[in-house]
Design a protein around this motif. Structure first.
Motif, short mmCIF file in Angstrom:
data_model
loop_
_atom_site.label_atom_id
_atom_site.label_comp_id
_atom_site.label_asym_id
_atom_site.label_seq_id
_atom_site.Cartn_x
_atom_site.Cartn_y
_atom_site.Cartn_z
N UNK A 8 0.71 -1.37 0.14
CA UNK A 8 -0.04 0.05 0.21
C UNK A 8 0.77 1.26 -0.03
N UNK A 9 2.02 1.17 0.83
CA UNK A 9 2.49 2.57 1.10
C UNK A 9 3.76 2.96 -0.16
N UNK A 10 4.35 1.79 -0.34
CA UNK A 10 5.72 2.01 -1.28
C UNK A 10 5.39 2.54 -2.70
N UNK A 11 4.15 2.15 -3.22
CA UNK A 11 4.10 2.96 -4.69
C UNK A 11 3.87 4.21 -4.60
N UNK A 36 12.09 -4.85 -0.33
CA UNK A 36 12.70 -5.38 -1.48
C UNK A 36 11.80 -6.19 -2.03
N UNK A 37 10.94 -7.16 -1.43
CA UNK A 37 9.81 -7.81 -1.95
C UNK A 37 9.00 -6.87 -2.92
N UNK A 38 8.63 -6.00 -2.06
CA UNK A 38 7.67 -5.10 -2.96
C UNK A 38 8.21 -4.48 -4.32
N UNK A 39 9.54 -3.91 -4.10
CA UNK A 39 10.14 -3.34 -5.13
C UNK A 39 10.25 -4.26 -6.34
N UNK A 40 10.65 -5.59 -5.83
CA UNK A 40 10.86 -6.64 -6.98
C UNK A 40 9.37 -6.87 -7.71
N UNK A 41 8.65 -6.96 -6.99
CA UNK A 41 7.02 -7.01 -7.58
C UNK A 41 6.75 -5.93 -8.57
N UNK A 42 7.14 -4.74 -8.18
CA UNK A 42 6.78 -3.72 -8.85
C UNK A 42 7.81 -3.50 -10.10
N UNK A 43 8.91 -4.07 -9.95
CA UNK A 43 9.88 -3.96 -11.12
C UNK A 43 9.53 -5.06 -11.93
N UNK A 44 8.89 -6.07 -11.66
CA UNK A 44 8.69 -7.53 -12.59
C UNK A 44 7.21 -7.00 -13.42
N UNK A 45 6.39 -6.10 -12.59
CA UNK A 45 5.08 -5.58 -13.38
C UNK A 45 5.43 -4.44 -14.35
N UNK A 55 18.80 2.82 -6.02
CA UNK A 55 17.81 3.64 -6.04
C UNK A 55 16.46 3.09 -7.09
N UNK A 56 15.28 3.69 -7.11
CA UNK A 56 14.47 3.09 -8.00
C UNK A 56 13.62 4.67 -8.48
N UNK A 57 13.15 4.42 -9.55
CA UNK A 57 12.32 5.32 -9.93
C UNK A 57 11.01 4.79 -10.71
N UNK A 58 9.84 5.45 -10.79
CA UNK A 58 8.60 4.93 -11.50
C UNK A 58 9.13 4.97 -12.87
N UNK A 59 8.54 3.91 -13.37
CA UNK A 59 8.98 3.60 -14.94
C UNK A 59 8.06 4.60 -15.71
N UNK A 60 8.53 5.17 -16.75
CA UNK A 60 7.91 6.35 -17.57
C UNK A 60 8.01 5.94 -18.74
N UNK A 61 6.92 5.51 -19.47
CA UNK A 61 7.14 5.48 -20.92
C UNK A 61 7.53 6.69 -21.68
N UNK A 62 8.47 6.44 -22.80
CA UNK A 62 8.80 7.83 -23.32
C UNK A 62 7.84 8.29 -24.30
#
Length: 62
Positions: A8-11, A36-45, A55-62
């Motif tokens: 719920x919180x991390x995104x 780490x588990x949630x970041x992996x889920x978000x990355x795989x999605x 570091x991490x960042x929200x994936x933005x389509x060009x």
């Protein structure tokens, strides 16, 4: 329970600008295991990308 809270919180803590995983941990007060588990889920999605310097960042389509 902690994993559900992390999902719920991390995104909302990740934007287009890179943020350190340590900063996410400081803000949400969750274990690194849950984070780490949630970041992996978000990355795989395809919702976030992992960057250099732990570091991490929200994936933005060009």
């Amino acid at each position: 329970m902690e994993l559900a809270r992390a999902r719920r919180l991390i995104p909302d803590l990740i934007g287009a600008d890179p943020v350190a995983v340590d900063e996410i941990a400081r803000r949400c007060q969750l274990s690194l295991t849950a984070i780490t588990a949630v970041l992996l889920e978000l990355e795989l999605a395809g919702r976030v990308e992992t960057l250099a310097g732990n570091r991490v960042a929200r994936h933005v389509d060009p």
